[in-house]
Design a protein around this motif. Structure first.
Motif, PDB file in Angstrom:
ATOM      1  N   HIS A   1      10.732 -63.146 -38.270  1.00  0.00           N
ATOM      2  CA  HIS A   1      10.024 -61.921 -37.915  1.00  0.00           C
ATOM      3  C   HIS A   1       9.506 -62.072 -36.485  1.00  0.00           C
ATOM      4  N   LEU A   2       9.922 -61.179 -35.609  1.00  0.00           N
ATOM      5  CA  LEU A   2       9.484 -61.197 -34.221  1.00  0.00           C
ATOM      6  C   LEU A   2       8.619 -59.971 -33.956  1.00  0.00           C
ATOM      7  N   LEU A   3       7.364 -60.217 -33.592  1.00  0.00           N
ATOM      8  CA  LEU A   3       6.446 -59.154 -33.218  1.00  0.00           C
ATOM      9  C   LEU A   3       6.424 -59.060 -31.701  1.00  0.00           C
ATOM     10  N   HIS A   4       6.692 -57.880 -31.172  1.00  0.00           N
ATOM     11  CA  HIS A   4       6.810 -57.703 -29.716  1.00  0.00           C
ATOM     12  C   HIS A   4       6.360 -56.302 -29.349  1.00  0.00           C
ATOM     13  N   ARG A   5       6.190 -56.064 -28.056  1.00  0.00           N
ATOM     14  CA  ARG A   5       5.857 -54.729 -27.556  1.00  0.00           C
ATOM     15  C   ARG A   5       7.004 -54.234 -26.686  1.00  0.00           C
ATOM     16  N   ASP A   6       7.514 -53.056 -27.011  1.00  0.00           N
ATOM     17  CA  ASP A   6       8.635 -52.458 -26.282  1.00  0.00           C
ATOM     18  C   ASP A   6       9.871 -53.354 -26.429  1.00  0.00           C
ATOM     19  N   ALA A   7      10.595 -53.617 -25.341  1.00  0.00           N
ATOM     20  CA  ALA A   7      11.834 -54.388 -25.458  1.00  0.00           C
ATOM     21  C   ALA A   7      11.537 -55.854 -25.789  1.00  0.00           C
ATOM     22  N   PRO A   8      12.306 -56.456 -26.696  1.00  0.00           N
ATOM     23  CA  PRO A   8      12.053 -57.850 -27.062  1.00  0.00           C
ATOM     24  C   PRO A   8      12.612 -58.804 -26.012  1.00  0.00           C
ATOM     25  N   PRO A   9      12.149 -60.057 -26.013  1.00  0.00           N
ATOM     26  CA  PRO A   9      12.754 -61.075 -25.156  1.00  0.00           C
ATOM     27  C   PRO A   9      14.088 -61.517 -25.725  1.00  0.00           C
ATOM     28  N   LEU A  10      14.942 -62.057 -24.872  1.00  0.00           N
ATOM     29  CA  LEU A  10      16.213 -62.669 -25.280  1.00  0.00           C
ATOM     30  C   LEU A  10      17.029 -61.779 -26.222  1.00  0.00           C
ATOM     31  N   PRO A  11      17.263 -60.536 -25.826  1.00  0.00           N
ATOM     32  CA  PRO A  11      17.968 -59.614 -26.743  1.00  0.00           C
ATOM     33  C   PRO A  11      19.377 -60.067 -27.098  1.00  0.00           C
ATOM     34  N   ASP A  12      20.083 -60.698 -26.177  1.00  0.00           N
ATOM     35  CA  ASP A  12      21.453 -61.127 -26.477  1.00  0.00           C
ATOM     36  C   ASP A  12      21.481 -62.208 -27.561  1.00  0.00           C
ATOM     37  N   ALA A  13      20.512 -63.120 -27.521  1.00  0.00           N
ATOM     38  CA  ALA A  13      20.454 -64.173 -28.532  1.00  0.00           C
ATOM     39  C   ALA A  13      19.999 -63.623 -29.878  1.00  0.00           C
ATOM     40  N   LEU A  14      19.145 -62.615 -29.852  1.00  0.00           N
ATOM     41  CA  LEU A  14      18.615 -62.059 -31.094  1.00  0.00           C
ATOM     42  C   LEU A  14      19.606 -61.146 -31.792  1.00  0.00           C
ATOM     43  N   ALA A  15      20.454 -60.458 -31.028  1.00  0.00           N
ATOM     44  CA  ALA A  15      21.320 -59.418 -31.594  1.00  0.00           C
ATOM     45  C   ALA A  15      22.126 -59.882 -32.800  1.00  0.00           C
ATOM     46  N   PRO A  16      22.844 -61.019 -32.739  1.00  0.00           N
ATOM     47  CA  PRO A  16      23.628 -61.412 -33.925  1.00  0.00           C
ATOM     48  C   PRO A  16      22.766 -61.768 -35.122  1.00  0.00           C
ATOM     49  N   LEU A  17      21.543 -62.240 -34.889  1.00  0.00           N
ATOM     50  CA  LEU A  17      20.652 -62.572 -35.999  1.00  0.00           C
ATOM     51  C   LEU A  17      20.108 -61.305 -36.651  1.00  0.00           C
ATOM     52  N   VAL A  18      19.843 -60.293 -35.821  1.00  0.00           N
ATOM     53  CA  VAL A  18      19.381 -59.017 -36.358  1.00  0.00           C
ATOM     54  C   VAL A  18      20.487 -58.342 -37.167  1.00  0.00           C
ATOM     55  N   GLU A  19      21.718 -58.453 -36.676  1.00  0.00           N
ATOM     56  CA  GLU A  19      22.841 -57.817 -37.365  1.00  0.00           C
ATOM     57  C   GLU A  19      23.032 -58.357 -38.776  1.00  0.00           C
ATOM     58  N   THR A  20      22.725 -59.625 -38.988  1.00  0.00           N
ATOM     59  CA  THR A  20      22.869 -60.206 -40.328  1.00  0.00           C
ATOM     60  C   THR A  20      21.731 -59.806 -41.252  1.00  0.00           C
TER      61      THR A  20
END
Length: 312
Positions: free
Chosen positions: A138-157
């Motif tokens: 669980h990542l809590l952030h404001r507006d755009a998250p950090p490291l979106p490219d690294a997070l994208a495949p994890l979010v997709e799963t």
């Protein structure tokens, strides 16, 4: 103190106010192995030493990857990384240290991160996935998250969930963690307020099932158990009389011993020293009870007896 010479192979934006660095051996050799959740110190000009979590794939032995958020109220380290460090520059780093390891006996991992605090959990999630251990992030952030490219495949799963607190109230951490359960381990890295909430949410969890890593050292109040003591360096025989509550690290250095240091607040693990006679006062956030039986963190430790003998 062993340092590793690296060169900056890549440097690019990785979310709002974040710069991602890829560091490699100048000749392409494998770098010293790092555990998932480890961090390294960057040795910057002017004597600045700053610790950053490794956020790359732990299976890639030819690189260290760090993500540095610009801190406008910082002490200059992040500004240098953002404004002056360029591809091709040489950069000395420490050997990796891991103060937030994956629990080896866990049946499930739950990671809770605040903003750039997600960095240690990216390699930890990859390692858990490869080991076949269930995990959630669980990542809590404001507006755009950090490291979106690294997070994208994890979010997709569906294993990683982003919570934009600019769009909705911050969820209660207890609801993200779920109740304590056999084999469930929870981890948190983020600002002080989030860590306080995490610790409150896991108060009733079994000992050793909740793990935290701080962004910055928490303030330390004077310890009423501190007393005047004689500091002794066993190898050289040098000693010094110190008043109650005196900082240990400068006294060690004044006696001629070299001790690595980074955060100087008991959270990074750089200044670990073996003690032979005490008892020391432990005020760090790194060592386990078993480790404290033999080691201390010199940046915040004190003494509750007449003598403190160190293996230096």
């Amino acid at each position: 103190m062993k340092h590793v010479q690296t060169v900056v192979r890549e440097a690019a934006p990785a979310g709002p106010g974040v710069r991602r660095l890829v560091l490699a051996d100048p000749d392409g050799w494998p770098l010293p192995k790092a555990k998932p959740g480890a961090h390294i110190d960057l040795y910057l000009p002017g004597g600045l030493v700053r610790a950053y979590s490794l956020c790359g794939d732990p299976a890639q032995a030819d690189r260290y990857v760090v993500a540095v958020k610009r801190e406008t109220a910082g002490r200059g380290g992040s500004a240098f990384v953002h404004d002056a460090l360029a591809v091709g520059d040489a950069l000395g780093v420490s050997l990796p240290r891991c103060t937030l390891p994956l629990a080896p006996d866990a049946a499930e991992h739950v990671f809770v991160a605040g903003g750039i605090g997600v960095t240690p959990f990216l390699p930890m999630a990859l390692a858990a996935e490869r080991a076949g251990t269930p995990w959630r992030l669980h990542l809590l952030h404001r507006d755009a998250p950090p490291l979106p490219d690294a997070l994208a495949p994890l979010v997709e799963t569906g294993r990683a969930v982003l919570h934009d607190t600019a769009r909705a109230p911050r969820p209660a951490l207890a609801s993200l963690l779920g109740p304590a359960a056999p084999g469930r381990h929870a981890y948190c890295c983020g600002p002080a307020g989030m860590i306080a909430d995490f610790e409150a949410a896991t108060t009733d969890w079994p000992a050793g099932a909740a793990h935290v890593e701080h962004f910055v050292p928490p303030p330390l109040a004077p310890d009423p158990a501190a007393c005047p003591f004689t500091l002794v360096l066993a190898r050289s025989g040098r000693e010094a009389a110190l008043p109650a509550g005196a900082p240990l690290l400068p006294a060690i250095r004044a006696l001629g011993a070299a001790v690595e240091a980074s955060c100087e607040g008991g959270i990074c693990g750089a200044c670990r020293v073996r003690w032979l006679e005490g008892p020391p006062l432990h005020r760090d956030r790194v060592l386990s009870p078993a480790e404290r039986e033999r080691d201390l963190m010199a940046c915040v430790a004190g003494c509750a007896g007449p003598r403190l003998v160190l293996d230096l």
